[in-house]
Design a protein around this motif. Structure first.
Motif, PDB file in Angstrom:
ATOM      1  N   GLY A 293       7.339   6.619   0.587  1.00 27.18           N
ATOM      2  CA  GLY A 293       6.834   6.597   1.952  1.00 27.18           C
ATOM      3  C   GLY A 293       5.357   6.910   2.102  1.00 27.18           C
ATOM      4  O   GLY A 293       4.869   7.090   3.210  1.00 27.18           O
ATOM      5  N   VAL A 294       4.625   6.975   1.011  1.00 29.52           N
ATOM      6  CA  VAL A 294       3.182   7.236   1.073  1.00 29.52           C
ATOM      7  C   VAL A 294       2.487   5.927   1.459  1.00 29.52           C
ATOM      8  O   VAL A 294       2.839   4.861   0.940  1.00 29.52           O
ATOM      9  CB  VAL A 294       2.668   7.747  -0.295  1.00 29.52           C
ATOM     10  CG1 VAL A 294       1.167   7.934  -0.290  1.00 29.52           C
ATOM     11  CG2 VAL A 294       3.366   9.038  -0.681  1.00 29.52           C
ATOM     12  N   PRO A 295       1.507   5.966   2.367  1.00 29.96           N
ATOM     13  CA  PRO A 295       0.792   4.735   2.752  1.00 29.96           C
ATOM     14  C   PRO A 295       0.150   4.052   1.540  1.00 29.96           C
ATOM     15  O   PRO A 295      -0.232   4.712   0.572  1.00 29.96           O
ATOM     16  CB  PRO A 295      -0.282   5.228   3.718  1.00 29.96           C
ATOM     17  CG  PRO A 295       0.195   6.550   4.194  1.00 29.96           C
ATOM     18  CD  PRO A 295       1.040   7.130   3.107  1.00 29.96           C
ATOM     19  N   LYS A 296       0.025   2.721   1.590  1.00 27.44           N
ATOM     20  CA  LYS A 296      -0.447   1.922   0.456  1.00 27.44           C
ATOM     21  C   LYS A 296      -1.792   2.395  -0.090  1.00 27.44           C
ATOM     22  O   LYS A 296      -1.940   2.557  -1.294  1.00 27.44           O
ATOM     23  CB  LYS A 296      -0.539   0.450   0.851  1.00 27.44           C
ATOM     24  CG  LYS A 296      -1.001  -0.423  -0.299  1.00 27.44           C
ATOM     25  CD  LYS A 296      -0.733  -1.874  -0.073  1.00 27.44           C
ATOM     26  CE  LYS A 296      -1.209  -2.741  -1.210  1.00 27.44           C
ATOM     27  NZ  LYS A 296      -0.877  -2.330  -2.536  1.00 27.44           N
ATOM     28  N   GLU A 297      -2.771   2.617   0.778  1.00 30.51           N
ATOM     29  CA  GLU A 297      -4.098   3.041   0.303  1.00 30.51           C
ATOM     30  C   GLU A 297      -4.040   4.400  -0.378  1.00 30.51           C
ATOM     31  O   GLU A 297      -4.670   4.607  -1.417  1.00 30.51           O
ATOM     32  CB  GLU A 297      -5.092   3.062   1.465  1.00 30.51           C
ATOM     33  CG  GLU A 297      -5.491   1.678   1.922  1.00 30.51           C
ATOM     34  CD  GLU A 297      -6.593   1.714   2.971  1.00 30.51           C
ATOM     35  OE1 GLU A 297      -7.132   2.802   3.256  1.00 30.51           O
ATOM     36  OE2 GLU A 297      -6.922   0.637   3.487  1.00 30.51           O
ATOM     37  N   GLU A 298      -3.286   5.330   0.199  1.00 34.36           N
ATOM     38  CA  GLU A 298      -3.138   6.661  -0.399  1.00 34.36           C
ATOM     39  C   GLU A 298      -2.410   6.562  -1.733  1.00 34.36           C
ATOM     40  O   GLU A 298      -2.775   7.221  -2.705  1.00 34.36           O
ATOM     41  CB  GLU A 298      -2.376   7.584   0.567  1.00 34.36           C
ATOM     42  CG  GLU A 298      -2.102   8.973   0.016  1.00 34.36           C
ATOM     43  CD  GLU A 298      -3.335   9.838  -0.138  1.00 34.36           C
ATOM     44  OE1 GLU A 298      -3.259  10.847  -0.880  1.00 34.36           O
ATOM     45  OE2 GLU A 298      -4.369   9.528   0.468  1.00 34.36           O
ATOM     46  N   ALA A 299      -1.375   5.726  -1.792  1.00 34.92           N
ATOM     47  CA  ALA A 299      -0.610   5.550  -3.024  1.00 34.92           C
ATOM     48  C   ALA A 299      -1.494   4.997  -4.137  1.00 34.92           C
ATOM     49  O   ALA A 299      -1.437   5.453  -5.282  1.00 34.92           O
ATOM     50  CB  ALA A 299       0.581   4.626  -2.775  1.00 34.92           C
ATOM     51  N   GLU A 300      -2.350   4.017  -3.800  1.00 34.47           N
ATOM     52  CA  GLU A 300      -3.245   3.428  -4.790  1.00 34.47           C
ATOM     53  C   GLU A 300      -4.256   4.465  -5.292  1.00 34.47           C
ATOM     54  O   GLU A 300      -4.513   4.570  -6.496  1.00 34.47           O
ATOM     55  CB  GLU A 300      -3.971   2.222  -4.187  1.00 34.47           C
ATOM     56  CG  GLU A 300      -4.760   1.434  -5.205  1.00 34.47           C
ATOM     57  CD  GLU A 300      -5.418   0.200  -4.620  1.00 34.47           C
ATOM     58  OE1 GLU A 300      -6.084  -0.508  -5.393  1.00 34.47           O
ATOM     59  OE2 GLU A 300      -5.286  -0.045  -3.391  1.00 34.47           O
ATOM     60  N   ALA A 301      -4.817   5.229  -4.378  1.00 33.56           N
ATOM     61  CA  ALA A 301      -5.785   6.256  -4.772  1.00 33.56           C
ATOM     62  C   ALA A 301      -5.132   7.300  -5.671  1.00 33.56           C
ATOM     63  O   ALA A 301      -5.701   7.703  -6.692  1.00 33.56           O
ATOM     64  CB  ALA A 301      -6.376   6.920  -3.526  1.00 33.56           C
TER      65      ALA A 301
ATOM     66  N   ALA B  57      -0.920   2.306 -13.480  1.00 36.55           N
ATOM     67  CA  ALA B  57      -1.366   2.599 -12.119  1.00 36.55           C
ATOM     68  C   ALA B  57      -0.515   1.844 -11.106  1.00 36.55           C
ATOM     69  O   ALA B  57      -0.122   2.394 -10.071  1.00 36.55           O
ATOM     70  CB  ALA B  57      -2.842   2.241 -11.947  1.00 36.55           C
ATOM     71  N   GLU B  58      -0.190   0.586 -11.415  1.00 37.91           N
ATOM     72  CA  GLU B  58       0.633  -0.210 -10.512  1.00 37.91           C
ATOM     73  C   GLU B  58       2.034   0.403 -10.365  1.00 37.91           C
ATOM     74  O   GLU B  58       2.565   0.508  -9.263  1.00 37.91           O
ATOM     75  CB  GLU B  58       0.736  -1.645 -11.052  1.00 37.91           C
ATOM     76  CG  GLU B  58       1.428  -2.600 -10.110  1.00 37.91           C
ATOM     77  CD  GLU B  58       1.432  -4.003 -10.676  1.00 37.91           C
ATOM     78  OE1 GLU B  58       2.406  -4.718 -10.397  1.00 37.91           O
ATOM     79  OE2 GLU B  58       0.491  -4.382 -11.384  1.00 37.91           O
ATOM     80  N   HIS B  59       2.587   0.826 -11.472  1.00 33.79           N
ATOM     81  CA  HIS B  59       3.923   1.435 -11.444  1.00 33.79           C
ATOM     82  C   HIS B  59       3.913   2.740 -10.639  1.00 33.79           C
ATOM     83  O   HIS B  59       4.799   2.992  -9.822  1.00 33.79           O
ATOM     84  CB  HIS B  59       4.396   1.695 -12.872  1.00 33.79           C
ATOM     85  CG  HIS B  59       5.713   2.350 -12.957  1.00 33.79           C
ATOM     86  ND1 HIS B  59       6.904   1.709 -12.690  1.00 33.79           N
ATOM     87  CD2 HIS B  59       6.054   3.631 -13.268  1.00 33.79           C
ATOM     88  CE1 HIS B  59       7.900   2.557 -12.836  1.00 33.79           C
ATOM     89  NE2 HIS B  59       7.416   3.724 -13.184  1.00 33.79           N
ATOM     90  N   ILE B  60       2.894   3.559 -10.853  1.00 35.21           N
ATOM     91  CA  ILE B  60       2.776   4.826 -10.114  1.00 35.21           C
ATOM     92  C   ILE B  60       2.604   4.551  -8.627  1.00 35.21           C
ATOM     93  O   ILE B  60       3.212   5.212  -7.782  1.00 35.21           O
ATOM     94  CB  ILE B  60       1.605   5.670 -10.674  1.00 35.21           C
ATOM     95  CG1 ILE B  60       1.918   6.110 -12.110  1.00 35.21           C
ATOM     96  CG2 ILE B  60       1.339   6.882  -9.789  1.00 35.21           C
ATOM     97  CD1 ILE B  60       0.741   6.699 -12.850  1.00 35.21           C
ATOM     98  N   GLU B  61       1.784   3.554  -8.317  1.00 36.94           N
ATOM     99  CA  GLU B  61       1.554   3.186  -6.915  1.00 36.94           C
ATOM    100  C   GLU B  61       2.863   2.768  -6.246  1.00 36.94           C
ATOM    101  O   GLU B  61       3.181   3.207  -5.133  1.00 36.94           O
ATOM    102  CB  GLU B  61       0.539   2.045  -6.838  1.00 36.94           C
ATOM    103  CG  GLU B  61       0.206   1.616  -5.430  1.00 36.94           C
ATOM    104  CD  GLU B  61      -0.778   0.464  -5.387  1.00 36.94           C
ATOM    105  OE1 GLU B  61      -0.910  -0.142  -4.318  1.00 36.94           O
ATOM    106  OE2 GLU B  61      -1.422   0.164  -6.419  1.00 36.94           O
TER     107      GLU B  61
END
Length: 125
Positions: free
Chosen positions: A28-36, A17-21
Motif C-alpha cells: 500500500g505504499v505510493p508508487k513514488e515512495e516505493a521506488e525511492a 530494486a523492481e522486486h522491492i518496489e
C-alpha cells in the motif's frame, strides 16, 4: 521519484530494486515512495552502481604476505587470552580483563580487583 541516472547499475541491481518496489506497492505504499525506498535499499546493500576501475586496489604480494602473517599472530594471541599489543590493559574494562583471565585460566580471577587482574595478566603464561 529517485534522483540520478540508473545507467551504472547492474541488471541484477535493477531487478532487485523492481522486486522491492513491487513488494512495497503490494503493502500500500505510493508508487513514488516505493521506488525511492527500493533504490535506497539497493544502495544500502550493494553500495550503489557499478564502480569505475573494476577490481579495486592493487596490493603487492609482499604486503599481502605480511598482512596475513600479522593477522595469524594476532589470532593466536587472542586464542591464548592475551590482549592486543596496541590495547592498554588499564583502558580495558574489568569484564574484558575477566574474559582474558578466563581464557588463560588464571585461578582466583573471580575474586580479583581490576588492578589484580592486570597484574595477573602481565605475568607470562
Amino acid at each position: 521519484m529517485p534522483r540520478g541516472s540508473k545507467a551504472k547499475y547492474t541488471e541484477k541491481q535493477k531487478r532487485k530494486a523492481e522486486h522491492i518496489e513491487e513488494s512495497y506497492e503490494a503493502k500500500g505504499v505510493p508508487k513514488e515512495e516505493a521506488e525511492a525506498r527500493a533504490w535506497a535499499t539497493v544502495n544500502k546493500q550493494s553500495g550503489g552502481g557499478e564502480r569505475a576501475g573494476g577490481s579495486g586496489q592493487r596490493t603487492s604480494a609482499g604486503e599481502k604476505q605480511a598482512a596475513r602473517k600479522s593477522s595469524a599472530r594476532r589470532a593466536v594471541a587472542t586464542r591464548r587470552g592475551l590482549p592486543r599489543p596496541d590495547q592498554k590493559m588499564n583502558a580495558m574494562s574489568k569484564s574484558e580483563l575477566m574474559e582474558h583471565a578466563r581464557k588463560r585460566n588464571i585461578p582466583g580471577r573471580s575474586r580479583m580487583r581490576k588492578d589484580e587482574l592486570i597484574e595477573a595478566l602481565r605475568e607470562p603464561a
